[in-house]
Design a protein around this motif. Structure first.
Motif, PDB file in Angstrom:
ATOM      1  N   ARG A  20       0.820  -1.208   0.000  1.00 15.11           N
ATOM      2  CA  ARG A  20       0.000   0.000   0.000  1.00 15.11           C
ATOM      3  C   ARG A  20       0.857   1.263   0.000  1.00 15.11           C
ATOM      4  O   ARG A  20       1.857   1.338   0.709  1.00 15.11           O
ATOM      5  CB  ARG A  20      -0.904   0.037   1.245  1.00 15.11           C
ATOM      6  N   PHE A  53      -2.778  -1.242  -3.561  1.00 12.01           N
ATOM      7  CA  PHE A  53      -3.710  -0.160  -3.217  1.00 12.01           C
ATOM      8  C   PHE A  53      -2.976   1.162  -3.089  1.00 12.01           C
ATOM      9  O   PHE A  53      -1.954   1.241  -2.415  1.00 12.01           O
ATOM     10  CB  PHE A  53      -4.435  -0.472  -1.898  1.00 12.01           C
ATOM     11  N   ASN A  83      -6.953  -1.703  -9.456  1.00  8.54           N
ATOM     12  CA  ASN A  83      -7.396  -0.625  -8.562  1.00  8.54           C
ATOM     13  C   ASN A  83      -6.468   0.583  -8.605  1.00  8.54           C
ATOM     14  O   ASN A  83      -6.922   1.720  -8.514  1.00  8.54           O
ATOM     15  CB  ASN A  83      -7.493  -1.129  -7.122  1.00  8.54           C
ATOM     16  N   LYS A  86      -7.171   2.400 -11.754  1.00 10.56           N
ATOM     17  CA  LYS A  86      -8.448   3.133 -11.647  1.00 10.56           C
ATOM     18  C   LYS A  86      -8.246   4.517 -11.024  1.00 10.56           C
ATOM     19  O   LYS A  86      -8.816   5.509 -11.482  1.00 10.56           O
ATOM     20  CB  LYS A  86      -9.427   2.291 -10.799  1.00 10.56           C
TER      21      LYS A  86
ATOM     22  N   ASN B  39     -17.251  -5.854  -6.115  1.00 15.40           N
ATOM     23  CA  ASN B  39     -16.646  -4.531  -6.300  1.00 15.40           C
ATOM     24  C   ASN B  39     -15.893  -4.055  -5.049  1.00 15.40           C
ATOM     25  O   ASN B  39     -15.949  -2.887  -4.681  1.00 15.40           O
ATOM     26  CB  ASN B  39     -17.725  -3.510  -6.667  1.00 15.40           C
ATOM     27  N   GLY B  41     -12.793  -3.598  -4.510  1.00 22.08           N
ATOM     28  CA  GLY B  41     -11.730  -2.628  -4.767  1.00 22.08           C
ATOM     29  C   GLY B  41     -12.255  -1.202  -4.764  1.00 22.08           C
ATOM     30  O   GLY B  41     -11.639  -0.306  -4.188  1.00 22.08           O
ATOM     31  N   VAL B  42     -13.404  -1.000  -5.404  1.00 23.27           N
ATOM     32  CA  VAL B  42     -13.994   0.346  -5.455  1.00 23.27           C
ATOM     33  C   VAL B  42     -14.469   0.766  -4.070  1.00 23.27           C
ATOM     34  O   VAL B  42     -14.267   1.904  -3.644  1.00 23.27           O
ATOM     35  CB  VAL B  42     -15.139   0.408  -6.487  1.00 23.27           C
ATOM     36  N   GLU B  44     -13.177  -0.048  -1.316  1.00 27.80           N
ATOM     37  CA  GLU B  44     -11.979   0.296  -0.551  1.00 27.80           C
ATOM     38  C   GLU B  44     -11.462   1.693  -0.920  1.00 27.80           C
ATOM     39  O   GLU B  44     -11.072   2.475  -0.039  1.00 27.80           O
ATOM     40  CB  GLU B  44     -10.885  -0.753  -0.781  1.00 27.80           C
TER      41      GLU B  44
END
Lengths: 109, 144
Positions: A20, A53, A83, A86, B39, B41-42, B44
């Protein structure tokens, strides 16, 4: 904050060995990036393949690392998971950084 | 303070390290239960930004900050409630979530201001209430 670097051809590859990059480590990340890229001479590739993350503070720390390097040593990114990718796309930061699909692709250029 | 029936219930103190621990607990619960495909990941990303904002703004300078998260999953959607005992939102309303402008020189590139933009991009039906008890209550949903 576990970060290491090695040279491949004209590129310095900085690998983040953390899962992270978030608000709790953003400052350490910035400091470690400064240390690893202190005497850089070419382009820098940030390998995020072990990171699963990032939050907006982590994103801000990566932007700060790019700014620390200045315009003559662009910071490129590789190994973004879904992620992480994104967060870059939603903030439009994917238009600021050159993002490679993999470290292999990044080195091959 | 919150519904004990919540699928996921996490309480934390208002520090960056506690936020990290809470999100790791969330992820552990999401992979351990039947929610892995929902979902996660979103969810989080949104919760990280909401919690960071609470810690950095509502609870800034406080030693007694408390945050409670409840996440319920139903009808292909996460219903999330976050409560804290921090200061009220400025003007009692949520930030507009405008993403920072990136059309600028490298040296002026923004290093922050993305949090609420991310929340507004990914969450729906965002509601904020200041309660008479001195708590903030934020609720939203994240479709899967």
């Amino acid at each position: 904050m576990n970060v290491s670097s090695k040279t491949e051809g004209d590129a310095l590859i900085v690998s983040v060995h953390e899962t992270r990059i978030d608000a709790s480590v953003a400052i350490q990340f910035k400091d470690r990036m400064r240390e690893e890229t202190d005497d850089v001479s070419g382009r820098v590739i940030l390998d995020l393949s072990e990171v699963d993350f990032i939050d907006s503070s982590g994103l801000g720390a990566i932007v700060a690392a790019m700014k620390q390097l200045g315009g003559s040593h662009p910071l490129e990114l590789a190994g973004l998971n879904e992620n992480v990718d994104k967060v870059f796309r939603l903030t439009r930061m994917d238009t600021v950084f050159r993002i490679h699909n993999s470290l292999t692709d990044a080195i091959a250029i | 303070m919150t519904n004990p029936q919540a699928d996921i219930h996490i309480e934390l103190e208002g520090t960056p390290q506690e936020v990290r621990n809470a999100l790791e607990t969330l992820r552990h619960k999401l992979t351990a239960q039947e929610f892995a495909a929902c979902n996660a990941g979103v969810l989080e990303i949104v919760l990280a930004e909401v919690l960071n904002n609470v810690v950095e703004h509502a609870l800034a300078g406080r030693q007694d900050g408390q945050i409670v998260i409840a996440c319920n999953y139903s009808d292909h959607c996460w219903f999330v409630e976050v409560r804290d005992n921090g200061a009220q939102m400025p003007e009692n309303k949520l930030p507009d979530g405008q993403m920072p402008d990136l059309e600028r020189d490298l040296s002026d590139m923004p290093e922050g201001g993305f949090g609420w933009g991310l929340v507004r991009s990914l969450a729906q039906d965002i509601d904020y209430q200041r309660r008479a008890t001195g708590h903030n209550r934020l609720s939203f949903r994240v479709p899967d």
